[in-house]
Motif scaffolding. Sequence first.
Motif, PDB file in Angstrom:
ATOM      1  N   THR A  13       0.836  -1.196   0.000  1.00 35.56           N
ATOM      2  CA  THR A  13       0.000   0.000   0.000  1.00 35.56           C
ATOM      3  C   THR A  13       0.873   1.249   0.000  1.00 35.56           C
ATOM      4  O   THR A  13       2.087   1.192   0.181  1.00 35.56           O
ATOM      5  N   ARG A  14       0.209   2.380  -0.152  1.00 34.36           N
ATOM      6  CA  ARG A  14       0.929   3.650  -0.145  1.00 34.36           C
ATOM      7  C   ARG A  14       1.596   3.887   1.204  1.00 34.36           C
ATOM      8  O   ARG A  14       2.653   4.521   1.279  1.00 34.36           O
ATOM      9  N   ALA A  15       1.009   3.382   2.266  1.00 38.88           N
ATOM     10  CA  ALA A  15       1.604   3.561   3.594  1.00 38.88           C
ATOM     11  C   ALA A  15       2.904   2.787   3.744  1.00 38.88           C
ATOM     12  O   ALA A  15       3.733   3.115   4.603  1.00 38.88           O
ATOM     13  N   ASP A  16       3.092   1.742   2.925  1.00 35.94           N
ATOM     14  CA  ASP A  16       4.318   0.955   3.003  1.00 35.94           C
ATOM     15  C   ASP A  16       5.501   1.644   2.344  1.00 35.94           C
ATOM     16  O   ASP A  16       6.650   1.290   2.616  1.00 35.94           O
ATOM     17  N   VAL A  17       5.247   2.601   1.462  1.00 32.90           N
ATOM     18  CA  VAL A  17       6.328   3.240   0.707  1.00 32.90           C
ATOM     19  C   VAL A  17       7.313   3.957   1.622  1.00 32.90           C
ATOM     20  O   VAL A  17       8.528   3.705   1.551  1.00 32.90           O
ATOM     21  N   PRO A  18       6.872   4.878   2.499  1.00 32.82           N
ATOM     22  CA  PRO A  18       7.864   5.541   3.365  1.00 32.82           C
ATOM     23  C   PRO A  18       8.574   4.574   4.293  1.00 32.82           C
ATOM     24  O   PRO A  18       9.760   4.726   4.565  1.00 32.82           O
ATOM     25  N   ARG A  19       7.857   3.574   4.792  1.00 29.33           N
ATOM     26  CA  ARG A  19       8.484   2.583   5.672  1.00 29.33           C
ATOM     27  C   ARG A  19       9.598   1.851   4.935  1.00 29.33           C
ATOM     28  O   ARG A  19      10.718   1.696   5.450  1.00 29.33           O
ATOM     29  N   ALA A  21      11.153   2.828   2.178  1.00 31.89           N
ATOM     30  CA  ALA A  21      12.208   3.761   1.764  1.00 31.89           C
ATOM     31  C   ALA A  21      13.144   4.068   2.926  1.00 31.89           C
ATOM     32  O   ALA A  21      14.380   4.035   2.770  1.00 31.89           O
ATOM     33  N   ILE A  22      12.579   4.356   4.090  1.00 38.49           N
ATOM     34  CA  ILE A  22      13.410   4.705   5.244  1.00 38.49           C
ATOM     35  C   ILE A  22      14.236   3.511   5.698  1.00 38.49           C
ATOM     36  O   ILE A  22      15.456   3.614   5.894  1.00 38.49           O
ATOM     37  N   ALA A  23      13.573   2.368   5.870  1.00 41.38           N
ATOM     38  CA  ALA A  23      14.283   1.176   6.353  1.00 41.38           C
ATOM     39  C   ALA A  23      15.370   0.755   5.374  1.00 41.38           C
ATOM     40  O   ALA A  23      16.508   0.464   5.769  1.00 41.38           O
ATOM     41  N   ALA A  24      15.029   0.723   4.091  1.00 35.24           N
ATOM     42  CA  ALA A  24      16.003   0.287   3.086  1.00 35.24           C
ATOM     43  C   ALA A  24      17.169   1.259   2.991  1.00 35.24           C
ATOM     44  O   ALA A  24      18.337   0.842   2.921  1.00 35.24           O
ATOM     45  N   ALA A 276      25.795  -2.294  -4.436  1.00 30.84           N
ATOM     46  CA  ALA A 276      24.858  -3.202  -5.112  1.00 30.84           C
ATOM     47  C   ALA A 276      24.580  -4.426  -4.253  1.00 30.84           C
ATOM     48  O   ALA A 276      23.440  -4.908  -4.161  1.00 30.84           O
ATOM     49  N   PHE A 277      25.620  -4.945  -3.609  1.00 28.17           N
ATOM     50  CA  PHE A 277      25.448  -6.105  -2.723  1.00 28.17           C
ATOM     51  C   PHE A 277      24.525  -5.756  -1.559  1.00 28.17           C
ATOM     52  O   PHE A 277      23.634  -6.528  -1.196  1.00 28.17           O
ATOM     53  N   ALA A 278      24.736  -4.575  -0.953  1.00 29.95           N
ATOM     54  CA  ALA A 278      23.892  -4.154   0.170  1.00 29.95           C
ATOM     55  C   ALA A 278      22.444  -3.988  -0.264  1.00 29.95           C
ATOM     56  O   ALA A 278      21.513  -4.384   0.453  1.00 29.95           O
ATOM     57  N   VAL A 279      22.231  -3.410  -1.445  1.00 36.59           N
ATOM     58  CA  VAL A 279      20.865  -3.234  -1.963  1.00 36.59           C
ATOM     59  C   VAL A 279      20.194  -4.591  -2.150  1.00 36.59           C
ATOM     60  O   VAL A 279      19.020  -4.789  -1.783  1.00 36.59           O
ATOM     61  N   LEU A 280      20.924  -5.537  -2.703  1.00 38.12           N
ATOM     62  CA  LEU A 280      20.360  -6.872  -2.948  1.00 38.12           C
ATOM     63  C   LEU A 280      19.996  -7.555  -1.632  1.00 38.12           C
ATOM     64  O   LEU A 280      18.892  -8.094  -1.476  1.00 38.12           O
ATOM     65  N   VAL A 281      20.917  -7.535  -0.683  1.00 40.11           N
ATOM     66  CA  VAL A 281      20.681  -8.212   0.597  1.00 40.11           C
ATOM     67  C   VAL A 281      19.517  -7.572   1.351  1.00 40.11           C
ATOM     68  O   VAL A 281      18.599  -8.257   1.817  1.00 40.11           O
ATOM     69  N   VAL A 282      19.551  -6.250   1.459  1.00 38.50           N
ATOM     70  CA  VAL A 282      18.486  -5.548   2.191  1.00 38.50           C
ATOM     71  C   VAL A 282      17.146  -5.701   1.488  1.00 38.50           C
ATOM     72  O   VAL A 282      16.110  -5.912   2.127  1.00 38.50           O
TER      73      VAL A 282
END
Length: 713
Positions: A13-19, A21-24, A276-282
């Motif tokens: 949902t739209r509410a999941d986007v900021p969560r 984005a911030i966590a990632a 790139a590795f961090a993006v993949l893992v997270v």
Amino acid sequence: MLTQRIDSATQFTRADVPRLAIAATILVLALAVILGADILPEQPLEVKEGQLATRDIVAPRALDFESAVQTEVAREAASAAVPPQYSFTTENAIAIAAAQQIAFEERVSRIDTTFAADLTPEGRQSLLQTAIPDLSDATRATLVGLDAARWAVVRTEAARVLDATLRTELRDTEVADTRTRLSGRMAGGLDEAERMLAAELIAPLVVPNSSFSQELTTTARAQAAEDVVPVRETIRQGEVIVRNGSPLTAADIEKIDELGLRETLPDVASLGGWVAFAVLVVGMLLSWIWRFRPNLWHRNNVLILIGLLVVGATLALKLTAGRPTLPFFLPTAAIAMLLAILLDASIATIVIAVVAIIGGAVNGGSLEFATYIFMGGMAGVVAIRRGDRLPVFVQASIAVFVVNALVVSVFSLLGARDLRGILELWFASAASAGGSGIATIGTFAVLGSVFGILTVFQLLELANPSQPLLRRLLVETPGTYHHSLMVGNLAERAAESIGADPLVTRVAAYYHDVGKLANPLAFIENQAGGDNIHDQLDPEVSAGILKQHVVDGIDLAYKARLPKALIAYIPQHHGTAIMSYFYARAKDLAGPGVVVDERKFRHAGPKPQSREAALIMLADGVEASVRSLSSRDEPAIRAMVTRIIEERTTDGQFDECDLTLRDLERIREAFIGQLLGMYHTRVAYPQNTVVELESRRAAGGGGAVAGGSGPAS
């Protein structure tokens, strides 16, 4: 709706986007900074060729490159290995051989004439003495002593050897040596003296037919250098490039430059790879949590806990990377054990898998170390279970050690590690397993408290009757206290039957009605047979009082500093259910045709969000309803339990938790079995009959003496 499909329950949902984005963003940045910390050296090296190294120079990362220095050395060696080139051709050799044969004929022509002429022996000898002036005395004596027949043999053999010698390559550097060996090549039955004579006759005529060519030599050496395959150097992460005190060679300087150790510019390629590795893992970790654990996805404290554990593990792995045994000492299994206790085994498994991948990556792609982390963590998850007793932690540590030792043993047998290396890693495995157990025991309660996650020890402490809130319930609202105990027993039995958490269910049931402490006499179980105040109140007011006990309960729970996870059960145990008694009274008082607003008689919610909350809701309703029955035999109890479950189901109270129809059936049977045990029929004792008759007589004014003795029961 009693069940939830994954795809409908976890829609993005739209509410999941900021969560997300911030966590990632936070996790990716943290991991990238830690993993890429070696892309910029602490300070650039100042080295030059011939200088002695002041410390061990270690490769911060793996590298494979084409070495110009080593390639040049190999080319120089290949060029130097090419021998000098000479200008020999077969045609030239034949021409020289023919010319020298003519010269040979001219050289021996006077001897031929002497033997062909009709001369006296003395005259022939005199002519032979002067025929060839450059002969030695010994060979001249041999020539003078020959007759015409022997001369013909010597002459023929000398001509043959001369021709054979000049038709093969004869370098100018080999002429002198060849002349000394001419006598050895003579055949034809000549004796030693005749061979020497033949050799001296042709020795001056032996000339080179091949001479050194600078041009050919240069060309051949250039071609040999060109044919050399470029030399590639492979450097492993953590490899010592130069030992302390060793002189720096050109090859060492080249390795240092290729690794960028003399530069202050970051290694962009390595940085990009780690990002790139961090993006993949997270990305995969957060996606798994969002898809398969939506209840955890919406809890900030859980995401923060997981993020801190992953970042902390990454930092520890990075600091120990490249060492042969030090990484094996890290208590990585503690991460899996902590998450298994605080959350669940599934999230513990996926997180330890991520940590294992990171551990393998920072140690040069080590499959052994990645397997070591993952298998050890899995052993901890399997063995730790609930973590409610100290021996369980000891057993988990032993399991981690056994699995880790087996992993290093297997890879040692597959590789080239000697017995000493295996023993060292066994010791590291024991230290890691022991450290994991100690770290888990020492931190899980603290982490649970800090991040608001219920632990077994917290729950056991909260279940103690000496807890202030429970003590107040017992003293100020004994009826509510007894009701809460009964609800806890019922809900716990049902939780066991459907695989929910029985301890959480029981403890939450103990505190679900603490709000009644604010107004005890407003609830019938605390009125001790006195007048019911609701008989004098408007139904809507009574409904408001009943709603208020939920609000008061939340306030009291916060003041008592109960865990937030436990406080959440207080409003959920009523959900949005309707207060049917007051709603029915309101409709009766309003009269026919008057519409009563149902919303005023519904609790504020939310509906139960978990199976445990749903069990408390059902147990609360069942216990109160069965208590009101005049007959508590099995048919009556079964009918009442069934009615309560059907009412809550039809009212949609379980739409937001994952109860199934099979769960409801098991809950129903668990309730019925528990209630039949609670309200079983006893044999009527004679003493009880006497006491009952005396009490009736006293109540009717029949002369019984107050305080009189009666039969004991």
